[in-house]
Scaffold this motif. Sequence first.
Motif, PDB file in Angstrom:
ATOM      1  N   ALA A 267       0.988  -1.137   0.107  1.00 35.27           N
ATOM      2  CA  ALA A 267       0.205   0.001  -0.018  1.00 35.27           C
ATOM      3  C   ALA A 267       1.269   1.527  -0.182  1.00 35.27           C
ATOM      4  O   ALA A 267       0.762   1.966  -0.901  1.00 35.27           O
ATOM      5  CB  ALA A 267      -1.306  -0.094   1.042  1.00 35.27           C
ATOM      6  N   ALA A 268       2.130   1.738   0.682  1.00 34.64           N
ATOM      7  CA  ALA A 268       3.290   2.403   0.977  1.00 34.64           C
ATOM      8  C   ALA A 268       3.453   2.529  -1.106  1.00 34.64           C
ATOM      9  O   ALA A 268       3.991   3.868  -0.763  1.00 34.64           O
ATOM     10  CB  ALA A 268       3.318   2.083   1.988  1.00 34.64           C
ATOM     11  N   TYR A 269       3.703   1.165  -0.728  1.00 31.82           N
ATOM     12  CA  TYR A 269       4.686   1.732  -2.389  1.00 31.82           C
ATOM     13  C   TYR A 269       3.481   2.001  -3.477  1.00 31.82           C
ATOM     14  O   TYR A 269       3.976   3.637  -4.042  1.00 31.82           O
ATOM     15  CB  TYR A 269       5.113   0.058  -3.110  1.00 31.82           C
ATOM     16  CG  TYR A 269       5.415   0.060  -4.563  1.00 31.82           C
ATOM     17  CD1 TYR A 269       6.755   0.465  -5.028  1.00 31.82           C
ATOM     18  CD2 TYR A 269       5.031  -0.372  -5.425  1.00 31.82           C
ATOM     19  CE1 TYR A 269       7.172   0.333  -6.159  1.00 31.82           C
ATOM     20  CE2 TYR A 269       5.657  -0.434  -6.526  1.00 31.82           C
ATOM     21  CZ  TYR A 269       6.479  -0.029  -7.198  1.00 31.82           C
ATOM     22  OH  TYR A 269       7.093   0.534  -7.946  1.00 31.82           O
TER      23      TYR A 269
ATOM     24  N   LEU B 298       3.370   6.194  -2.794  1.00 29.06           N
ATOM     25  CA  LEU B 298       4.642   6.374  -3.434  1.00 29.06           C
ATOM     26  C   LEU B 298       4.349   6.665  -5.097  1.00 29.06           C
ATOM     27  O   LEU B 298       4.818   7.585  -5.979  1.00 29.06           O
ATOM     28  CB  LEU B 298       5.289   5.436  -2.883  1.00 29.06           C
ATOM     29  CG  LEU B 298       5.932   6.199  -1.018  1.00 29.06           C
ATOM     30  CD1 LEU B 298       6.916   5.365  -1.032  1.00 29.06           C
ATOM     31  CD2 LEU B 298       6.175   7.776  -1.204  1.00 29.06           C
ATOM     32  N   ARG B 299       4.475   5.618  -5.340  1.00 25.88           N
ATOM     33  CA  ARG B 299       4.066   5.809  -7.143  1.00 25.88           C
ATOM     34  C   ARG B 299       2.662   6.763  -7.816  1.00 25.88           C
ATOM     35  O   ARG B 299       3.276   7.475  -8.647  1.00 25.88           O
ATOM     36  CB  ARG B 299       3.814   4.159  -7.623  1.00 25.88           C
ATOM     37  CG  ARG B 299       5.033   3.853  -7.693  1.00 25.88           C
ATOM     38  CD  ARG B 299       5.000   2.704  -8.628  1.00 25.88           C
ATOM     39  NE  ARG B 299       4.656   3.015  -9.602  1.00 25.88           N
ATOM     40  CZ  ARG B 299       4.805   1.921 -10.967  1.00 25.88           C
ATOM     41  NH1 ARG B 299       5.405   0.848 -10.915  1.00 25.88           N
ATOM     42  NH2 ARG B 299       4.663   2.544 -12.654  1.00 25.88           N
ATOM     43  N   ARG B 300       1.758   6.620  -7.033  1.00 25.44           N
ATOM     44  CA  ARG B 300       0.297   7.660  -6.924  1.00 25.44           C
ATOM     45  C   ARG B 300       0.779   8.899  -6.955  1.00 25.44           C
ATOM     46  O   ARG B 300       0.728   9.831  -7.958  1.00 25.44           O
ATOM     47  CB  ARG B 300      -0.468   7.503  -6.865  1.00 25.44           C
ATOM     48  CG  ARG B 300      -1.926   7.777  -7.225  1.00 25.44           C
ATOM     49  CD  ARG B 300      -3.467   7.324  -6.402  1.00 25.44           C
ATOM     50  NE  ARG B 300      -3.004   6.324  -6.121  1.00 25.44           N
ATOM     51  CZ  ARG B 300      -3.432   5.364  -4.901  1.00 25.44           C
ATOM     52  NH1 ARG B 300      -4.681   6.434  -4.918  1.00 25.44           N
ATOM     53  NH2 ARG B 300      -3.655   4.247  -4.206  1.00 25.44           N
ATOM     54  N   GLY B 301       1.819   9.151  -6.464  1.00 25.35           N
ATOM     55  CA  GLY B 301       2.114  10.438  -5.610  1.00 25.35           C
ATOM     56  C   GLY B 301       3.356  11.440  -6.772  1.00 25.35           C
ATOM     57  O   GLY B 301       3.217  12.777  -7.143  1.00 25.35           O
ATOM     58  N   ARG B 302       4.067   9.932  -7.426  1.00 28.49           N
ATOM     59  CA  ARG B 302       4.613  10.788  -8.513  1.00 28.49           C
ATOM     60  C   ARG B 302       4.603  11.166  -9.397  1.00 28.49           C
ATOM     61  O   ARG B 302       5.445  11.985 -10.256  1.00 28.49           O
ATOM     62  CB  ARG B 302       6.176   9.793  -8.306  1.00 28.49           C
ATOM     63  CG  ARG B 302       7.195   9.445  -6.519  1.00 28.49           C
ATOM     64  CD  ARG B 302       8.042   8.462  -7.913  1.00 28.49           C
ATOM     65  NE  ARG B 302       8.478   8.449  -6.094  1.00 28.49           N
ATOM     66  CZ  ARG B 302       9.711   7.890  -5.919  1.00 28.49           C
ATOM     67  NH1 ARG B 302      10.298   6.356  -6.590  1.00 28.49           N
ATOM     68  NH2 ARG B 302      10.157   7.392  -4.746  1.00 28.49           N
TER      69      ARG B 302
END
Length: 74
Positions: free
Chosen positions: A64-66, A69-73
Motif C-alpha cells: 500500500a505504501a509503495y 508513493l508511485r501515485r504521488g510521483r
Amino acid sequence: MLSLTPGAAAPVTLLTAPDQVLAVDVADSVVRAGRVREADPPSGPGGRAWWGAGLVALALGGLAAYRRLRRGRR
C-alpha cells in the motif's frame, strides 16, 4: 513419566520417552510443593500462525505504501 495419584495402589504411565531422552527437568519448587493440575492442552492458533499473519500484514502495508508513493510521483 508416571502419574502418582493420592490413594492409588500403583503409578500410572502417562508418557514414555524415546531412547535418546535421558532426563526430564521439573522445577524443584513444583516437586516440593506437590502441585498438581488437570491436563489442559493448548488450543487456538499457535505462534507460527501469528508470525504468518504479521508478515502478511507487513507485506500488505508495504504494498500500500509503495502504491501511494508511485501515485504521488505521477
